[in-house]
Motif scaffolding. Structure first.
Motif, short mmCIF file in Angstrom:
data_model
loop_
_atom_site.label_atom_id
_atom_site.label_comp_id
_atom_site.label_asym_id
_atom_site.label_seq_id
_atom_site.Cartn_x
_atom_site.Cartn_y
_atom_site.Cartn_z
N VAL A 1 -7.88 27.41 -57.81
CA VAL A 1 -9.33 27.31 -57.99
C VAL A 1 -9.67 25.87 -58.33
N VAL A 2 -10.53 25.28 -57.52
CA VAL A 2 -10.93 23.89 -57.74
C VAL A 2 -12.44 23.85 -57.88
N MET A 3 -12.92 22.84 -58.59
CA MET A 3 -14.36 22.63 -58.73
C MET A 3 -14.82 21.75 -57.57
N ALA A 4 -15.74 22.29 -56.78
CA ALA A 4 -16.21 21.56 -55.60
C ALA A 4 -17.72 21.46 -55.62
N ASP A 5 -18.23 20.38 -55.00
CA ASP A 5 -19.67 20.20 -54.92
C ASP A 5 -20.27 21.25 -53.98
N VAL A 6 -21.38 21.82 -54.40
CA VAL A 6 -22.09 22.80 -53.57
C VAL A 6 -23.55 22.36 -53.44
N ARG B 1 -42.56 32.61 -35.89
CA ARG B 1 -44.00 32.70 -36.11
C ARG B 1 -44.72 33.12 -34.83
N ALA B 2 -44.29 32.58 -33.69
CA ALA B 2 -44.92 32.91 -32.41
C ALA B 2 -44.74 34.39 -32.06
N LEU B 3 -43.65 34.99 -32.50
CA LEU B 3 -43.36 36.40 -32.19
C LEU B 3 -43.77 37.34 -33.32
N GLY B 4 -44.43 36.79 -34.33
CA GLY B 4 -44.91 37.64 -35.43
C GLY B 4 -43.83 38.13 -36.37
N VAL B 5 -42.79 37.34 -36.53
CA VAL B 5 -41.67 37.71 -37.41
C VAL B 5 -41.78 36.92 -38.71
N LYS B 6 -41.77 37.62 -39.82
CA LYS B 6 -41.81 36.97 -41.13
C LYS B 6 -40.37 36.74 -41.61
N VAL B 7 -40.11 35.54 -42.11
CA VAL B 7 -38.75 35.20 -42.56
C VAL B 7 -38.76 34.91 -44.06
N TYR B 8 -37.97 35.70 -44.80
CA TYR B 8 -37.70 35.41 -46.21
C TYR B 8 -36.36 34.68 -46.26
N THR B 9 -36.31 33.59 -47.02
CA THR B 9 -35.06 32.83 -47.14
C THR B 9 -34.60 32.85 -48.59
N ILE B 10 -33.28 32.98 -48.76
CA ILE B 10 -32.69 33.06 -50.09
C ILE B 10 -31.53 32.07 -50.16
N GLY B 11 -31.60 31.16 -51.12
CA GLY B 11 -30.49 30.25 -51.38
C GLY B 11 -29.72 30.74 -52.59
N VAL B 12 -28.40 30.89 -52.44
CA VAL B 12 -27.59 31.42 -53.54
C VAL B 12 -26.58 30.38 -54.01
N GLY B 13 -26.20 30.51 -55.28
CA GLY B 13 -25.17 29.65 -55.86
C GLY B 13 -25.74 28.72 -56.91
N VAL B 14 -24.83 28.27 -57.77
CA VAL B 14 -25.23 27.35 -58.84
C VAL B 14 -25.49 25.98 -58.24
N ARG B 15 -26.15 25.15 -58.98
CA ARG B 15 -26.38 23.77 -58.56
C ARG B 15 -25.27 22.89 -59.11
N GLY B 16 -24.84 21.91 -58.31
CA GLY B 16 -23.81 20.98 -58.78
C GLY B 16 -22.44 21.38 -58.27
N LYS B 17 -21.55 21.75 -59.19
CA LYS B 17 -20.18 22.13 -58.84
C LYS B 17 -19.95 23.61 -59.10
N ALA B 18 -19.11 24.21 -58.27
CA ALA B 18 -18.79 25.63 -58.41
C ALA B 18 -17.29 25.82 -58.22
N PRO B 19 -16.69 26.80 -58.91
CA PRO B 19 -15.24 27.08 -58.73
C PRO B 19 -15.00 27.78 -57.40
N ILE B 20 -14.17 27.18 -56.55
CA ILE B 20 -13.89 27.75 -55.23
C ILE B 20 -12.39 27.89 -55.06
#
Length: 332
Positions: free
Chosen positions: A247-252, A217-236
């Motif tokens: 492939v196991v189901m793990a908490d994300v 913010r001090a340097l005048g840079v705008k930041v867009y943030t993106i969170g990806v992935g399903v909620r809960g458990k995902a196959p990893i």
């Protein structure tokens, strides 16, 4: 390009055929009247030219040329210069181990997160030809994949080489934001943007995400943030001791609260992508928000061409008048 500034004058051309028809029905005006045409037969036989019979057409042709001149023919030379004042953009991509999760689909086939993200980001780069774009990948620590550049072909090649497992595992969100902001710090661009994508929680690095956001913010840079992935458990996919992959189901988990705070602090926005379509729409929306400013300058030179038909018209009138007063002069 040739154009006519006053084309309505062309309607006057429709009168000329009527004049020609009227002149043809009326017949030529007699130069000398005879009581008996046989007296002039010998003279007719000795006629050496038929030009005298069409001398009356010269004023008609001259009138047509004058009408063309009155229509104001012009030749235009135009040139348009477009100056693009591009935006400076740094893309931050999470390449931690969890980006291998198989919770995204393409054409009904399961695909890991990093493959989908690279495809979407590649399309985003293609749609920003006038912007200088840099690329930072991060796991336990960030590293510069590509500095800010207009050579997007080279940028795409470097994006293709990005993959999970290139460094120690972890998620250094704060350090990634700080590295991106530092990369933009010395630029003179009016618009500086960071688009940071992650699927986890800040658990590595020496800088907190909020501290990095304050610096942005001090340097005048705008930041867009993106969170990806399903909620809960995902196959990893996980590799066991024998080297086999299971492939196991793990908490994300995605730290949405922190990502939202970072975006708010810098004037950006936070987005959540749980599938391929939503991720694509997020980058499309950011693409619409961050428009590249363009300055358009148009130069036009106009050359008047009325002299081209006018001078021949005056010449024809002069020739017709000369012929009527000399070779084809009528007797009184």
């Amino acid at each position: 390009m040739i154009r006519f500034l006053q084309p309505e004058w062309f309607w006057a051309l429709t009168v000329l055929p009527l004049v020609i028809l009227w002149r043809g029905r009326r017949g030529p005006v007699a130069a000398v009247e005879y009581s008996d045409v046989s007296l002039a037969r010998d003279v007719a036989r000795r006629t050496r030219s038929h030009i005298g019979g069409v001398v009356w057409l010269l004023p008609i042709i001259a009138a047509a040329l004058m009408i063309v001149g009155l229509a104001r023919p012009q030749r235009t030379h135009s040139r348009t210069e477009v100056t693009a004042n591009g935006i400076y953009i740094v893309l931050g991509l999470d390449i931690s181990g969890s980006m291998q999760a198989l919770d995204f689909k393409v054409d009904n086939y399961r695909v890991n997160r990093i493959a989908v993200v690279k495809s979407v980001v590649s399309r985003f780069i293609d749609e920003r030809p006038d912007d200088r774009i840099g690329l930072i990948a991060f796991a336990a620590a960030p590293y510069i994949v590509s500095p800010l550049t207009l050579d997007h072909d080279w940028l795409q090649q470097n994006l293709e080489r990005v993959n999970v497992g290139l460094g120690d595992d972890g998620t250094a969100i704060g350090s990634a934001i700080a590295a991106a902001v530092n990369h933009l710090r010395t630029t003179t661009a009016k618009s500086k943007v960071v688009i940071l994508l992650t699927d986890g929680v800040n658990n590595s690095g020496k800088i907190s995400p909020l501290a990095a956001a304050e610096a942005a913010r001090a340097l005048g840079v705008k930041v867009y943030t993106i969170g990806v992935g399903v909620r809960g458990k995902a196959p990893i996919p996980v590799r066991d001791e024998r080297g086999n992959i299971h492939v196991v189901m793990a908490d994300v988990d995605v730290d949405e609260k922190t990502l939202q705070a970072v975006a708010n602090e810098t004037g950006g926005q936070f987005y959540r992508a749980t599938d391929t379509d939503s991720l694509q729409k997020i980058y499309e929306q950011i693409n619409r928000y961050e428009k590249t400013a363009q300055t358009v300058q148009k130069f036009e030179h106009v050359e008047e061409l009325y002299r081209w038909p006018l001078f021949p018209a005056l010449g024809l009138l002069a020739i017709g008048l000369l012929l009527q007063q000399t070779m084809f002069r009528r007797l009184p």
